[in-house]
Write a protein that holds these residues in place. Sequence first.
Motif, PDB file in Angstrom:
ATOM      1  N   VAL A 158       0.830  -1.209   0.000  1.00  0.00           N
ATOM      2  CA  VAL A 158       0.000   0.000   0.000  1.00  0.00           C
ATOM      3  C   VAL A 158       0.863   1.258   0.000  1.00  0.00           C
ATOM      4  O   VAL A 158       0.536   2.239  -0.677  1.00  0.00           O
ATOM      5  CB  VAL A 158      -1.047   0.038   1.144  1.00  0.00           C
ATOM      6  N   VAL A 179      -5.741   3.322  -0.728  1.00  0.00           N
ATOM      7  CA  VAL A 179      -5.214   2.048  -1.228  1.00  0.00           C
ATOM      8  C   VAL A 179      -5.483   0.962  -0.187  1.00  0.00           C
ATOM      9  O   VAL A 179      -5.199   1.143   0.991  1.00  0.00           O
ATOM     10  CB  VAL A 179      -3.697   2.131  -1.514  1.00  0.00           C
ATOM     11  N   CYS A 214      -5.094  -3.353   0.499  1.00  0.00           N
ATOM     12  CA  CYS A 214      -4.442  -4.582   0.040  1.00  0.00           C
ATOM     13  C   CYS A 214      -4.888  -5.758   0.901  1.00  0.00           C
ATOM     14  O   CYS A 214      -4.885  -5.667   2.126  1.00  0.00           O
ATOM     15  CB  CYS A 214      -2.924  -4.429   0.115  1.00  0.00           C
ATOM     16  N   VAL A 264      -5.485  -5.739  -4.664  1.00  0.00           N
ATOM     17  CA  VAL A 264      -5.225  -4.341  -4.324  1.00  0.00           C
ATOM     18  C   VAL A 264      -6.311  -3.486  -4.972  1.00  0.00           C
ATOM     19  O   VAL A 264      -6.556  -3.596  -6.177  1.00  0.00           O
ATOM     20  CB  VAL A 264      -3.831  -3.875  -4.798  1.00  0.00           C
TER      21      VAL A 264
END
Length: 114
Positions: free
Chosen positions: A47, A65, A67, A106
């Motif tokens: 990330v 972000v 993940c 992701v």
Amino acid sequence: MEEYNHGEEVLFNPDEATAPIKECIEGVIGGADYNQNKVNQWTASIVEHCLTNFVKQGRAFKYIVNCTIMQKSGAGLHTANSCFWDSTTDGSCTVRWENRTMYCVVCVFAVAVA
């Protein structure tokens, strides 16, 4: 990632975001086997690398972000995202990556800054 200018508007292009995300994943976990002791480090690193790459581009977006890394064990994994935003400028990109021992998903959300 490209941005398209229509007057003042900036658009997020998910197709252009896919390759840099895959590069971040490959750079962090590449051909490694799943290791429970390293998953926290891997997710944090992925990330951070993704976020750094997007921010360095100097585009007028705020980024989020996320993940997820999961060991391949035959179990199911289902995810969904929902956003209330301006779909003419904002966007998201989800990349699914796998090797023989794990999955990595992701998700990047880009919200245009007015």
